[in-house]
Design a protein around this motif. Structure first.
Motif, mmCIF file in Angstrom:
data_model
loop_
_atom_site.group_PDB
_atom_site.id
_atom_site.type_symbol
_atom_site.label_atom_id
_atom_site.label_comp_id
_atom_site.label_asym_id
_atom_site.label_seq_id
_atom_site.Cartn_x
_atom_site.Cartn_y
_atom_site.Cartn_z
ATOM 1 N N ARG A 13 0.839 -1.202 0.000
ATOM 2 C CA ARG A 13 0.000 0.000 0.000
ATOM 3 C C ARG A 13 0.873 1.252 0.000
ATOM 4 N N LEU A 78 -6.331 2.904 -2.643
ATOM 5 C CA LEU A 78 -5.415 2.154 -1.793
ATOM 6 C C LEU A 78 -6.058 0.893 -1.238
ATOM 7 N N ASP A 82 -4.985 -3.121 -1.906
ATOM 8 C CA ASP A 82 -4.892 -4.188 -0.900
ATOM 9 C C ASP A 82 -5.571 -5.446 -1.405
#
Length: 86
Positions: A13, A78, A82
């Motif tokens: 990330r 973001l 993941d």
């Protein structure tokens, strides 16, 4: 206080965040963006290369504002990153 090591997801990330910020910066100098965001040039460079994988919320918010990024959209991107690792 001992800090727990970062997970692979957190490191990934951080790399994605760094790339997004670097792309959003475009042709603007890192120094100009760092100044506008109120952070050091060294900090911005570390974030962009993923060396600071979990920057403080207010640092990310200041960078998003300086770069004209929507903070909610940045967060969604973001979270999606993941999902790619998991």
């Amino acid at each position: 206080m001992v800090r727990n090591p970062l997970t692979a997801d957190e490191r990934h990330r951080g790399l994605v965040l760094g790339r997004l910020l670097q792309q959003a910066r475009g042709t603007r100098s890192a120094a100009a963006v760092a100044y506008e965001a109120g952070i050091s040039l060294d900090t911005l460079r570390k974030i962009e290369r993923g060396a600071i994988a979990t920057p403080a919320f207010f640092t990310v918010a200041a960078l998003a504002k300086a770069l004209g990024l929507d903070l909610s959209e940045l967060a969604e991107t973001l979270v999606s990153a993941d999902d790619l690792v998991a």
